[in-house]
Every structure is written in C-alpha cells, then in structure tokens.
Design an enzyme around this catalytic site. Structure first.
Site, mmCIF file in Angstrom:
data_model
loop_
_atom_site.group_PDB
_atom_site.id
_atom_site.type_symbol
_atom_site.label_atom_id
_atom_site.label_comp_id
_atom_site.label_asym_id
_atom_site.label_seq_id
_atom_site.Cartn_x
_atom_site.Cartn_y
_atom_site.Cartn_z
ATOM 1 N N TYR A 256 0.831 -1.223 0.000
ATOM 2 C CA TYR A 256 0.000 0.000 0.000
ATOM 3 C C TYR A 256 0.863 1.270 0.000
ATOM 4 C CZ TYR A 256 -4.226 -2.646 -0.006
ATOM 5 O OH TYR A 256 -5.239 -3.489 -0.414
ATOM 6 N N GLN B 289 -15.257 2.212 -7.132
ATOM 7 C CA GLN B 289 -14.551 1.126 -6.438
ATOM 8 C C GLN B 289 -13.093 1.516 -6.247
ATOM 9 O OE1 GLN B 289 -15.681 -2.915 -8.313
ATOM 10 N NE2 GLN B 289 -16.371 -1.399 -9.790
ATOM 11 N N ASN B 290 -12.694 2.613 -6.871
ATOM 12 C CA ASN B 290 -11.277 2.992 -6.838
ATOM 13 C C ASN B 290 -10.918 3.637 -5.505
ATOM 14 O OD1 ASN B 290 -11.345 2.096 -9.404
ATOM 15 N ND2 ASN B 290 -11.314 4.110 -10.371
ATOM 16 N N VAL B 291 -9.672 3.400 -5.107
ATOM 17 C CA VAL B 291 -9.197 3.932 -3.825
ATOM 18 C C VAL B 291 -8.210 5.071 -4.050
ATOM 19 C CG1 VAL B 291 -9.582 1.741 -2.608
ATOM 20 C CG2 VAL B 291 -7.367 2.148 -3.703
ATOM 21 N N HIS C 106 -15.042 1.016 -1.934
ATOM 22 C CA HIS C 106 -13.969 0.166 -1.388
ATOM 23 C C HIS C 106 -12.965 0.967 -0.564
ATOM 24 C CE1 HIS C 106 -14.746 -3.081 -4.743
ATOM 25 N NE2 HIS C 106 -15.639 -3.139 -3.762
ATOM 26 N N CYS D 261 -7.518 2.113 12.846
ATOM 27 C CA CYS D 261 -6.777 1.369 13.873
ATOM 28 C C CYS D 261 -7.147 -0.104 13.699
ATOM 29 C CB CYS D 261 -7.163 1.855 15.273
ATOM 30 S SG CYS D 261 -6.372 0.859 16.556
ATOM 31 N N CYS E 192 -1.011 3.240 15.332
ATOM 32 C CA CYS E 192 -2.159 4.092 15.671
ATOM 33 C C CYS E 192 -1.694 5.204 16.620
ATOM 34 C CB CYS E 192 -3.225 3.227 16.343
ATOM 35 S SG CYS E 192 -4.585 4.179 17.029
ATOM 36 N N CYS F 43 -3.467 4.466 20.243
ATOM 37 C CA CYS F 43 -3.162 3.365 21.171
ATOM 38 C C CYS F 43 -1.813 2.709 20.878
ATOM 39 C CB CYS F 43 -4.275 2.304 21.109
ATOM 40 S SG CYS F 43 -4.264 1.345 19.581
ATOM 41 N N GLY G 211 -15.165 1.284 -16.879
ATOM 42 C CA GLY G 211 -13.835 0.742 -16.559
ATOM 43 C C GLY G 211 -13.790 -0.223 -15.396
HETATM 44 C C1 BJW Z 1 -10.561 0.242 -19.320
HETATM 45 C C2 BJW Z 1 -9.431 0.962 -19.643
HETATM 46 C C3 BJW Z 1 -9.659 2.191 -20.237
HETATM 47 C C4 BJW Z 1 -8.738 -0.802 -18.735
HETATM 48 N N1 BJW Z 1 -10.905 2.590 -20.478
HETATM 49 N N2 BJW Z 1 -11.785 0.657 -19.579
HETATM 50 C C5 BJW Z 1 -21.255 -12.895 -4.981
HETATM 51 C C6 BJW Z 1 -20.797 -13.803 -5.896
HETATM 52 C C7 BJW Z 1 -19.466 -14.244 -5.874
HETATM 53 C C8 BJW Z 1 -18.568 -13.760 -4.944
HETATM 54 C C9 BJW Z 1 -19.013 -12.858 -4.033
HETATM 55 C C10 BJW Z 1 -20.331 -12.437 -4.057
HETATM 56 N N3 BJW Z 1 -20.486 -11.529 -3.050
HETATM 57 C C11 BJW Z 1 -19.314 -11.373 -2.422
HETATM 58 C C12 BJW Z 1 -18.389 -12.176 -2.980
HETATM 59 C C13 BJW Z 1 -16.964 -12.271 -2.555
HETATM 60 C C14 BJW Z 1 -16.080 -11.162 -3.059
HETATM 61 C C15 BJW Z 1 -16.072 -11.219 -4.586
HETATM 62 O O1 BJW Z 1 -16.743 -10.478 -5.263
HETATM 63 N N4 BJW Z 1 -15.253 -12.096 -5.137
HETATM 64 C C16 BJW Z 1 -15.157 -12.216 -6.599
HETATM 65 C C17 BJW Z 1 -13.697 -12.040 -7.022
HETATM 66 C C18 BJW Z 1 -15.761 -13.511 -7.036
HETATM 67 N N5 BJW Z 1 -16.508 -9.863 -2.571
HETATM 68 C C19 BJW Z 1 -16.137 -9.389 -1.387
HETATM 69 O O2 BJW Z 1 -15.445 -10.064 -0.636
HETATM 70 C C20 BJW Z 1 -16.647 -8.032 -0.975
HETATM 71 N N6 BJW Z 1 -17.215 -8.125 0.336
HETATM 72 C C21 BJW Z 1 -18.382 -8.709 0.575
HETATM 73 O O3 BJW Z 1 -19.130 -9.078 -0.303
HETATM 74 O O4 BJW Z 1 -18.663 -8.817 1.903
HETATM 75 C C22 BJW Z 1 -19.800 -9.548 2.317
HETATM 76 C C23 BJW Z 1 -19.884 -9.359 3.818
HETATM 77 C C24 BJW Z 1 -21.067 -8.899 4.367
HETATM 78 C C25 BJW Z 1 -21.150 -8.720 5.757
HETATM 79 C C26 BJW Z 1 -20.052 -8.994 6.562
HETATM 80 C C27 BJW Z 1 -18.867 -9.440 6.005
HETATM 81 C C28 BJW Z 1 -18.789 -9.643 4.625
HETATM 82 C C29 BJW Z 1 -15.493 -7.039 -0.846
HETATM 83 C C30 BJW Z 1 -14.801 -6.790 -2.134
HETATM 84 C C31 BJW Z 1 -13.562 -5.908 -1.885
HETATM 85 C C32 BJW Z 1 -12.730 -5.733 -3.143
HETATM 86 N N7 BJW Z 1 -11.488 -5.134 -2.785
HETATM 87 C C33 BJW Z 1 -10.550 -4.759 -3.836
HETATM 88 C C34 BJW Z 1 -9.265 -4.215 -3.163
HETATM 89 C C35 BJW Z 1 -9.507 -2.812 -2.598
HETATM 90 C C36 BJW Z 1 -8.295 -2.239 -1.963
HETATM 91 C C37 BJW Z 1 -7.147 -2.067 -2.918
HETATM 92 O O5 BJW Z 1 -7.251 -1.309 -3.902
HETATM 93 O O6 BJW Z 1 -6.109 -2.665 -2.668
HETATM 94 O O7 BJW Z 1 -11.141 -3.765 -4.672
HETATM 95 S S1 BJW Z 1 -10.171 -6.088 -4.982
HETATM 96 C C38 BJW Z 1 -10.100 -5.065 -6.406
HETATM 97 O O8 BJW Z 1 -11.174 -5.416 -7.320
HETATM 98 C C39 BJW Z 1 -10.406 -3.636 -5.913
HETATM 99 C C40 BJW Z 1 -11.285 -3.119 -7.005
HETATM 100 O O9 BJW Z 1 -12.045 -2.028 -6.562
HETATM 101 C C41 BJW Z 1 -12.109 -4.330 -7.376
HETATM 102 C C42 BJW Z 1 -12.733 -4.243 -8.734
HETATM 103 O O10 BJW Z 1 -11.775 -4.171 -9.732
HETATM 104 P P1 BJW Z 1 -12.082 -3.346 -11.058
HETATM 105 O O11 BJW Z 1 -12.233 -1.924 -10.758
HETATM 106 O O12 BJW Z 1 -13.180 -3.995 -11.789
HETATM 107 O O13 BJW Z 1 -10.670 -3.467 -11.831
HETATM 108 P P2 BJW Z 1 -10.153 -4.592 -12.840
HETATM 109 O O14 BJW Z 1 -8.687 -4.429 -12.951
HETATM 110 O O15 BJW Z 1 -10.642 -5.918 -12.499
HETATM 111 O O16 BJW Z 1 -10.823 -4.216 -14.232
HETATM 112 C C43 BJW Z 1 -10.437 -3.074 -14.948
HETATM 113 C C44 BJW Z 1 -11.376 -2.936 -16.121
HETATM 114 O O17 BJW Z 1 -11.055 -1.728 -16.791
HETATM 115 C C45 BJW Z 1 -11.243 -4.065 -17.172
HETATM 116 O O18 BJW Z 1 -12.537 -4.510 -17.521
HETATM 117 C C46 BJW Z 1 -10.570 -3.392 -18.369
HETATM 118 O O19 BJW Z 1 -11.042 -3.887 -19.616
HETATM 119 C C47 BJW Z 1 -11.018 -1.968 -18.181
HETATM 120 N N8 BJW Z 1 -10.106 -0.964 -18.718
HETATM 121 N N9 BJW Z 1 -8.305 0.219 -19.256
HETATM 122 C C48 BJW Z 1 -11.934 1.763 -20.144
HETATM 123 N N10 BJW Z 1 -8.600 2.978 -20.612
#
Ligand code: BJW
Length: 248
Positions: A73, A107-109, A125, A133, A158, A161, A197
């Site tokens: 990070y 979803q971006n950080v 996210h 903490c 933190c 603490c 995206g």
């Molecule tokens: C362009 C381009 C250009 C490129 N122009 N386009 C239901 C079904 C199955 C699984 C699950 C479900 N519900 C929950 C789950 C589990 C899990 C999950 O989804 N797993 C899947 C992988 C199957 N989800 C979770 O665990 C979530 N939590 C949850 O559901 O909790 C339930 C709960 C309830 C109550 C108590 C406790 C629990 C949390 C998900 C957290 C995701 N975290 C991350 C990391 C964040 C921190 C960090 O940045 O380090 O978030 S993972 C990562 O993926 C990050 C992103 O926000 C996220 C999405 O990625 P994104 O944005 O789609 O990026 P890419 O790289 O995948 O795609 C880029 C796209 O851009 C591509 O399509 C390219 O083509 C395109 N592109 N250049 C236009 N110029």
C-alpha cells in the site's frame, strides 16, 4: 481521411440519454484511472497478475504479514500521489455539476474523482488515503484521512493506542462500509446508470447495474473490453474511456 471510431454512433445515444436524465448514477472501476497511470487489477499489467490478491488484499494476509501488506500500500500511495485526473475523470466531474441528481459510486481507492472535482462520490472500497486502527481501539475514530507521504513508520502505528494501523480499504471478505452501501442503495434508483472501466467481477459492486436495470434505469457500459456485464446493459461502448468521454 481517418475513419470514425466504432463507438461514435453509441456516443450520440449516450449524449441524448444524458440530456434527458434527471437522476444519473456512475459506477467506476480501475479502468477509468488507467490513462492516469494507475495500475488496474486484472488483465495485462494488472496488480493481480504480479501479486496474489489473497497475499495482499485480505484481512488474513494482513494478520499474517502486516509489513508486507503495508509495503504494497505504501508503494501504491507513492505511485498514485504522482497521478492526475484524465479526461474521463473530468467528464464525470462535469456531469456531476450539470445533472440534477448525481452520484458517482467508485470502487477505486485512488482519490482521482475527488481530485477532478466530482460531486457526491461514494467510496465503495474505501481510500488509499484513509487509515483505521487495526485494533479498533476505543479512542481512534473508525477511519481518518492521512495524506502524509511517505508513511511516518513501517508498519505505521495508531496515534491513539500505538497498536497497528491498517489501510482504510475494503479487502475480500469484508463488508462494504454501511454508509457507502446505503448511498448505493439510493443511487441505483436512477433513470440512467453508466458503468465505466470495471471488469464487473467483484461483488456487490458488480450487481449495482442489475439493481438499476430492475428499477427501470437505462444502463450503459464503457470499457476497453467486453465484460460479464456487456450483454446485460442497454448500450455498450467498447473502447478507452478517456477517448470516448473526451468525444462527448
Ligand atoms: C478500461 C481501460 C480504459 C482498462 N478505459 N476501460 C457474490 C458472488 C461471488 C462472490 C461474491 C459475491 N459476493 C461477495 C463475494 C466475494 C467477493 C467477490 O466479489 N469475489 C469475486 C472475485 C468472485 N466480494 C467481497 O469479498 C466483498 N465483500 C463482501 O461481499 O462482503 C460480504 C460481507 C457482508 C457482511 C459482513 C462481512 C462480509 C469485498 C470486495 C472488496 C474488493 N477489494 C478490492 C481491493 C480494494 C483495496 C485495494 O485497492 O487494494 O477492490 S479487490 C479489487 O477489485 C479492488 C477493485 O475495486 C475491485 C474491482 O476491480 P475493477 O475496478 O473492476 O478493476 P479490474 O482491474 O478488475 O478491471 C479493470 C477494467 O477496466 C477491465 O474490464 C478493463 O477492460 C477496463 N479498462 N483500461 C476503459 N482505458
């Protein structure tokens, strides 16, 4: 003569939908920041191609090796601190000022929507620039902003603490912050949703477009490639977001 880009006709349709929309919701993912130099997660050059998500973006990974997770990070904070909003972020910011009701669920950080001046951003996210903490100690707020670069110590501690700090982001298996979830539940009750995206593979973010469609919204995807959402939206524009949105 240069040929028209393949999305030109669809851009006309999107323009007319934007002009008529009373409640617009935009959902963004890593692809919108790609042209700013922020690495995406999946696909070529993506973070999860070089590192295993389970080693870095889960609570278990943090418990096992907080130093390694913080190094990941800290590196991304350093990288993103050099990045600037691109034309796609600026277009979304302009919509946010023009549309009567507007929400950007990102979803971006990276904080680039905020840097572009976008109103009403929901950080689904969390943020690279937020801290929590890890012990959830009594005195610390649940989350706070920290833009110090570089981090004061590794792993950072933190200030309340002296326990471990953790990044204020949502890892796999963790719940979406309740305020963000509630804001998203309201925002899906829109008349136009534009998804930009994101690979539409991570839930619950990936289900927002279906929730909006169920409510009767017209749905649009802008992505460099096709995704699992492409066949489910009303209009798909396949190409780089920064070019398509600049054309608007
Ligand atoms: C362009 C381009 C250009 C490129 N122009 N386009 C239901 C079904 C199955 C699984 C699950 C479900 N519900 C929950 C789950 C589990 C899990 C999950 O989804 N797993 C899947 C992988 C199957 N989800 C979770 O665990 C979530 N939590 C949850 O559901 O909790 C339930 C709960 C309830 C109550 C108590 C406790 C629990 C949390 C998900 C957290 C995701 N975290 C991350 C990391 C964040 C921190 C960090 O940045 O380090 O978030 S993972 C990562 O993926 C990050 C992103 O926000 C996220 C999405 O990625 P994104 O944005 O789609 O990026 P890419 O790289 O995948 O795609 C880029 C796209 O851009 C591509 O399509 C390219 O083509 C395109 N592109 N250049 C236009 N110029």
């Amino acid at each position: 003569m240069t040929p028209n880009p393949p999305w030109q006709e669809a851009v006309g349709e999107l323009k007319s939908r934007l002009a008529r929309s009373r409640k617009l919701t935009v959902v963004t993912g890593a692809g919108i920041s790609a042209a700013s130099g922020v690495p995406t997660f999946r696909g070529e050059g993506g973070l999860w191609r070089q590192y295993r998500a389970t080693d870095l973006a889960t609570p278990e990974a943090f418990r096992q090796d907080p130093q390694l997770v913080w190094e990941f990070y800290a590196w991304r904070r350093e990288l993103v601190s050099q990045c600037h909003p691109n034309p796609a972020h600026l277009a979304v910011a302009a919509w946010s000022r023009r549309q009567p009701e507007f929400t950007c669920i990102t979803q971006n950080v990276d904080g680039l929507h905020e840097a572009a001046g976008t109103r009403n951003v929901v950080r689904f996210h969390g943020s690279l620039w937020e801290m929590q903490c890890a012990e959830a100690c009594r005195d610390a707020p649940s989350s706070w902003e920290d833009r110090r670069e570089p981090l004061p110590e590794m792993p950072p501690r933190c200030p309340y603490c002296r326990g471990l700090l953790r990044p204020g982001v949502v890892w796999f298996g963790e719940a979406i912050p309740s305020a963000a979830l509630q804001a998203a539940q309201q925002a899906v009750l829109c008349d136009l949703m534009v998804v930009i995206g994101t690979a539409s593979q991570v839930y619950p973010a990936a289900s927002l477009v279906d929730a909006a469609a169920t409510h009767g919204a017209y749905t649009v995807e802008i992505n460099a490639e096709t995704t699992p959402a492409t066949s489910r939206v009303n209009l798909a524009l396949t190409g780089p977001a920064e070019q398509i949105l600049a054309d608007l």
